[in-house]
Write a protein that holds these residues in place. Structure first.
Motif, PDB file in Angstrom:
ATOM      1  N   TYR A  35     -17.261  -2.826 -12.892  1.00 23.90           N
ATOM      2  CA  TYR A  35     -16.936  -2.140 -11.633  1.00 23.90           C
ATOM      3  C   TYR A  35     -18.231  -2.066 -10.821  1.00 23.90           C
ATOM      4  O   TYR A  35     -18.935  -1.061 -10.854  1.00 23.90           O
ATOM      5  N   PRO A  36     -18.574  -3.130 -10.113  1.00 23.73           N
ATOM      6  CA  PRO A  36     -19.937  -3.310  -9.575  1.00 23.73           C
ATOM      7  C   PRO A  36     -20.375  -2.357  -8.465  1.00 23.73           C
ATOM      8  O   PRO A  36     -21.571  -2.307  -8.176  1.00 23.73           O
ATOM      9  N   GLN A  37     -19.453  -1.635  -7.858  1.00 21.24           N
ATOM     10  CA  GLN A  37     -19.851  -0.775  -6.739  1.00 21.24           C
ATOM     11  C   GLN A  37     -19.620   0.701  -7.069  1.00 21.24           C
ATOM     12  O   GLN A  37     -18.560   1.065  -7.567  1.00 21.24           O
ATOM     13  N   PRO A  38     -20.641   1.522  -6.798  1.00 25.82           N
ATOM     14  CA  PRO A  38     -21.989   1.162  -6.374  1.00 25.82           C
ATOM     15  C   PRO A  38     -22.816   0.645  -7.552  1.00 25.82           C
ATOM     16  O   PRO A  38     -22.656   1.110  -8.682  1.00 25.82           O
ATOM     17  N   ALA A  39     -23.681  -0.296  -7.281  1.00 27.53           N
ATOM     18  CA  ALA A  39     -24.511  -0.897  -8.328  1.00 27.53           C
ATOM     19  C   ALA A  39     -25.529   0.115  -8.839  1.00 27.53           C
ATOM     20  O   ALA A  39     -26.137   0.855  -8.067  1.00 27.53           O
ATOM     21  N   LEU A  40     -25.727   0.129 -10.139  1.00 31.65           N
ATOM     22  CA  LEU A  40     -26.673   1.059 -10.761  1.00 31.65           C
ATOM     23  C   LEU A  40     -27.946   0.373 -11.233  1.00 31.65           C
ATOM     24  O   LEU A  40     -28.844   1.029 -11.760  1.00 31.65           O
ATOM     25  N   LEU A  41     -28.014  -0.934 -11.045  1.00 31.27           N
ATOM     26  CA  LEU A  41     -29.227  -1.700 -11.348  1.00 31.27           C
ATOM     27  C   LEU A  41     -29.509  -2.639 -10.190  1.00 31.27           C
ATOM     28  O   LEU A  41     -28.583  -3.236  -9.633  1.00 31.27           O
ATOM     29  N   PRO A  42     -30.786  -2.816  -9.827  1.00 28.21           N
ATOM     30  CA  PRO A  42     -31.121  -3.783  -8.781  1.00 28.21           C
ATOM     31  C   PRO A  42     -30.802  -5.200  -9.232  1.00 28.21           C
ATOM     32  O   PRO A  42     -30.688  -5.482 -10.429  1.00 28.21           O
ATOM     33  N   GLN A  43     -30.675  -6.102  -8.301  1.00 37.08           N
ATOM     34  CA  GLN A  43     -30.413  -7.501  -8.626  1.00 37.08           C
ATOM     35  C   GLN A  43     -31.689  -8.260  -8.972  1.00 37.08           C
ATOM     36  O   GLN A  43     -31.676  -9.139  -9.829  1.00 37.08           O
ATOM     37  N   GLU A  44     -32.781  -7.927  -8.309  1.00 38.37           N
ATOM     38  CA  GLU A  44     -34.050  -8.650  -8.516  1.00 38.37           C
ATOM     39  C   GLU A  44     -34.563  -8.368  -9.927  1.00 38.37           C
ATOM     40  O   GLU A  44     -34.624  -7.217 -10.356  1.00 38.37           O
ATOM     41  N   PRO A  45     -34.932  -9.404 -10.699  1.00 37.07           N
ATOM     42  CA  PRO A  45     -35.246  -9.223 -12.113  1.00 37.07           C
ATOM     43  C   PRO A  45     -36.354  -8.204 -12.413  1.00 37.07           C
ATOM     44  O   PRO A  45     -36.201  -7.394 -13.334  1.00 37.07           O
ATOM     45  N   ALA A  46     -37.455  -8.241 -11.671  1.00 37.10           N
ATOM     46  CA  ALA A  46     -38.544  -7.305 -11.951  1.00 37.10           C
ATOM     47  C   ALA A  46     -38.123  -5.873 -11.659  1.00 37.10           C
ATOM     48  O   ALA A  46     -38.425  -4.948 -12.432  1.00 37.10           O
ATOM     49  N   ALA A  47     -37.410  -5.668 -10.558  1.00 40.80           N
ATOM     50  CA  ALA A  47     -36.936  -4.325 -10.208  1.00 40.80           C
ATOM     51  C   ALA A  47     -35.945  -3.824 -11.259  1.00 40.80           C
ATOM     52  O   ALA A  47     -35.984  -2.660 -11.677  1.00 40.80           O
ATOM     53  N   LYS A  48     -35.060  -4.709 -11.703  1.00 37.56           N
ATOM     54  CA  LYS A  48     -34.088  -4.335 -12.732  1.00 37.56           C
ATOM     55  C   LYS A  48     -34.795  -3.912 -14.021  1.00 37.56           C
ATOM     56  O   LYS A  48     -34.417  -2.917 -14.655  1.00 37.56           O
ATOM     57  N   ALA A  49     -35.814  -4.665 -14.396  1.00 38.19           N
ATOM     58  CA  ALA A  49     -36.561  -4.345 -15.610  1.00 38.19           C
ATOM     59  C   ALA A  49     -37.274  -2.995 -15.486  1.00 38.19           C
ATOM     60  O   ALA A  49     -37.330  -2.220 -16.450  1.00 38.19           O
ATOM     61  N   LYS A  50     -37.801  -2.713 -14.303  1.00 38.02           N
ATOM     62  CA  LYS A  50     -38.491  -1.438 -14.094  1.00 38.02           C
ATOM     63  C   LYS A  50     -37.522  -0.260 -14.196  1.00 38.02           C
ATOM     64  O   LYS A  50     -37.854   0.785 -14.774  1.00 38.02           O
ATOM     65  N   VAL A  51     -36.329  -0.419 -13.647  1.00 42.17           N
ATOM     66  CA  VAL A  51     -35.329   0.648 -13.748  1.00 42.17           C
ATOM     67  C   VAL A  51     -34.910   0.840 -15.199  1.00 42.17           C
ATOM     68  O   VAL A  51     -34.802   1.978 -15.692  1.00 42.17           O
TER      69      VAL A  51
END
Length: 212
Positions: free
Chosen positions: A78-94
């Motif tokens: 259920y992708p919306q609202p997204a709880l992780l960024p799409q960009e790999p580095a940002a996703k890893a930081k979260v």
């Protein structure tokens, strides 16, 4: 969708926030962690979750444990609202921020750990409280420094992410255990903004039908 949790469980609290943010309907099935020696130890629940922990999410023929895995499953289904960024580095930081809380801070003050301290190891209530405060402060002090580099209104900029879903329940626990929160400027700011969001407020322990 069936959700097995406990009103005061931090891990269950995280998942409730995600379910609310995504406006998903679910059947709430409380598992009382203290009553009758702990309902998580019953044969029926052990068959569902052999770890004897909450939460467990059942979605059709899929049964999942571990709050972070459940939340990422919900985020993909259920992708919306997204709880992780799409960009790999940002996703890893979260993910790293979320794991700082869910993997390093929370387990040391979990119910079964505290029961072991005062039961098997026969620590006093004072010693138990010292344990709690020591590990909460150790984790929060480091986390607050990380948030000084990443936070806007929320843990990672100005969008709600998985990290916020982990932080709010952990702060609830810290306040319950009487940790002095004054020195954690960035943590306090993020939690203030999170608690203005209805999905967080509705997921609060005192709002649950099994709260007591």
């Amino acid at each position: 969708m069936k959700f097995y949790g406990y009103w005061r469980s931090s891990a269950a609290y995280r998942v409730r926030i995600a379910l609310n943010l995504k406006q998903l309907s679910f059947e709430n099935l409380p598992v009382h962690l203290v009553k009758n020696g702990g309902e998580q130890h019953s044969d029926s629940y052990k068959a569902l979750n052999p770890a004897e922990l909450v939460p467990t999410l059942v979605d059709s023929d899929i049964s999942l444990n571990q709050s972070l895995a459940i939340i990422e499953y919900l985020d993909e289904m259920y992708p919306q609202p997204a709880l992780l960024p799409q960009e790999p580095a940002a996703k890893a930081k979260v993910r790293a921020l979320a794991q700082d809380i869910a993997c390093d801070i929370h387990p040391l003050n979990n119910l079964r750990v505290l029961q072991y301290l005062t039961g098997t190891l026969a620590l006093s209530e004072t010693q138990k409280q010292e344990w709690i405060i020591h590990w909460l402060h150790t984790g929060f002090a480091a986390l607050d420094k990380r948030l000084s580099l990443t936070a806007g209104q929320f843990c990672f900029g100005n969008d709600i992410t998985l990290a916020d879903l982990c932080l709010v329940p952990q702060v609830y626990n810290a306040q319950r255990f009487s940790l002095d929160m004054q020195s954690y400027e960035h943590i306090n700011n993020v939690v203030h903004h999170c608690n203005q969001v209805a999905a967080f407020a509705l997921a609060a322990p005192e709002q649950q039908p099994d709260a007591q």
